[in-house]
Design a protein around this motif. Sequence first.
Motif, PDB file in Angstrom:
ATOM      1  N   UNK A 115      75.704  11.687  43.685  1.00  0.00           N
ATOM      2  CA  UNK A 115      76.230  11.679  45.044  1.00  0.00           C
ATOM      3  C   UNK A 115      75.067  11.608  46.021  1.00  0.00           C
ATOM      4  N   UNK A 116      74.980  10.503  46.745  1.00  0.00           N
ATOM      5  CA  UNK A 116      73.957  10.353  47.784  1.00  0.00           C
ATOM      6  C   UNK A 116      74.605  10.662  49.125  1.00  0.00           C
ATOM      7  N   UNK A 117      74.000  11.561  49.899  1.00  0.00           N
ATOM      8  CA  UNK A 117      74.556  11.921  51.194  1.00  0.00           C
ATOM      9  C   UNK A 117      73.629  11.440  52.303  1.00  0.00           C
ATOM     10  N   UNK A 118      74.215  10.792  53.264  1.00  0.00           N
ATOM     11  CA  UNK A 118      73.467  10.224  54.385  1.00  0.00           C
ATOM     12  C   UNK A 118      73.835  10.980  55.656  1.00  0.00           C
ATOM     13  N   UNK A 119      72.916  11.797  56.204  1.00  0.00           N
ATOM     14  CA  UNK A 119      73.213  12.521  57.454  1.00  0.00           C
ATOM     15  C   UNK A 119      73.531  11.547  58.574  1.00  0.00           C
ATOM     16  N   UNK A 120      74.501  11.887  59.376  1.00  0.00           N
ATOM     17  CA  UNK A 120      74.884  11.042  60.500  1.00  0.00           C
ATOM     18  C   UNK A 120      73.998  11.399  61.688  1.00  0.00           C
ATOM     19  N   UNK A 121      73.260  10.422  62.256  1.00  0.00           N
ATOM     20  CA  UNK A 121      72.400  10.714  63.404  1.00  0.00           C
ATOM     21  C   UNK A 121      73.210  11.195  64.598  1.00  0.00           C
TER      22      UNK A 121
END
Length: 492
Positions: free
Chosen positions: A96-102
């Motif tokens: 699971x790759x999580x991408x923080x939302x700017x």
Amino acid sequence: MKRSTSSEGLQEFTPIRDTILQSEVKYYSFSVNTSTGLGEYYELLIFLTGNICSQPSNILSNETSLAVYYSFNSTMFANNEVGKMELFENGYFQALADLPIPATSTTTTTSASSTTSASSVDEEILYIAVRAPQNINITASWTYQIGVSQNDLVFQWDDRSFGSVVDTDDNSALIVTGNLTTYTKDWDSLNVSNAKYFLYLYPYEMKDYFAKMNNSWCAVRNGPALMGPWNIENSYTTRNGGIQQQFMIENLNQSTRYIAYILADFSGKDFGGALYRPFEFETMSDSACELIYDLEFCNRVAYSVPAIGNETFAGDKNATKMVYDNNVKQLYQNFSKALQQIPCDTSPDAVFSNLKNCQDCAESYKDWLCAVSIPRCNTKNSSAGYILRNSTNQRNDFMQNVIRPTQDYYEVLPCVNVCQAIVRDCPADFGFMCPTKNESISLSYYWDLNSSSSSQWPTCNYVGKMALHTSKAVEVLANWALLAVVVLIQLV
């Protein structure tokens, strides 16, 4: 380390298949759609899954298999250690790759006009590398699949068995899936040409063939199966009270053990799927019994019965079904006439029961009549509830004079709760009674002693609605660790 310099782009829920050599690295990329999944969440989730379809035969159980590295940092292609790493285990990997939302990606609206301020970055790239180990023979190669999605797992596996053996005879077997009622409640819309579940059959001698790839949908699908969707009859049934898919396997060998795998395709064979725990079954030792199912009247009968001795019907399953079914249908007529005299659709103070109705009584009586008139047959004595039948010891005149079995067999006595159901569901005026003491029960019935076990052979013959557990099958699988992470992130 031998490197592949080119990078292939992965598409949403569209897995790719590739081959990698010993010491080689393959590179891929996935463009994350940052305009979806924002809302109330703080992170975008990208699901990575993969299967090993084939691998070198000389890999030991303690040796490292393929490794997958992933990162949003493009320097990972130059140095894999920059990314996070997961190993293929038992032919499967998930991450699971999580991408923080700017913060700048939040939408703002002014009072003067509806002006949206979007993030300056509309697209993020997830970089993925697959690396083969170096401690294998130089000619070693792996074939694998990788799928990426922002919505779900492209490949899945479930450590629970989703299939069970209904019964076998000497050359065929009937297998059903779990309950599919929540998957589709529209019985009329079911079409085997659009079926999502498939069965693959392997000889028992190959029970360890997938020992290092036993979680791989791709490996089972592409393995050297004896039988599969191309020669296994596929249909649906509701005889147990819920919708199930059933598989009729023919042309088997007698006294032979097999291993069966049920798998699911999500959107056809090219778009991922799920694999379930395999299960075993064994065929009978001779042709004394014949497997029948989908009878017109006794619609809940699905098991092996004594084969008809009359050469006119020998080997004709449809003829065998009709002979048994028509006999029960005639026996049922007198009861049907008697039941018409019972108040059913009338005022509450006139009906025979406030809990049961005439339909309940009719179903329970029919199930009982089918169970006692169509004996279940086995070629070996697997339970104390089995009775040896021969030419001088048949259940009734119909079996003795019409069926005329030519071989000895063991009759599986009906379950006593099949009898108890008609006492429970029918008016007391009928005078139905069942034996209550163990000594008398064992003369005509037996008890269901292994209903929760994995044994293929039942201790008694149950005909009636079964308590089918609801299963979402494809939707809920055994990747609990990953799903728990998803839930946690959404609750933060």
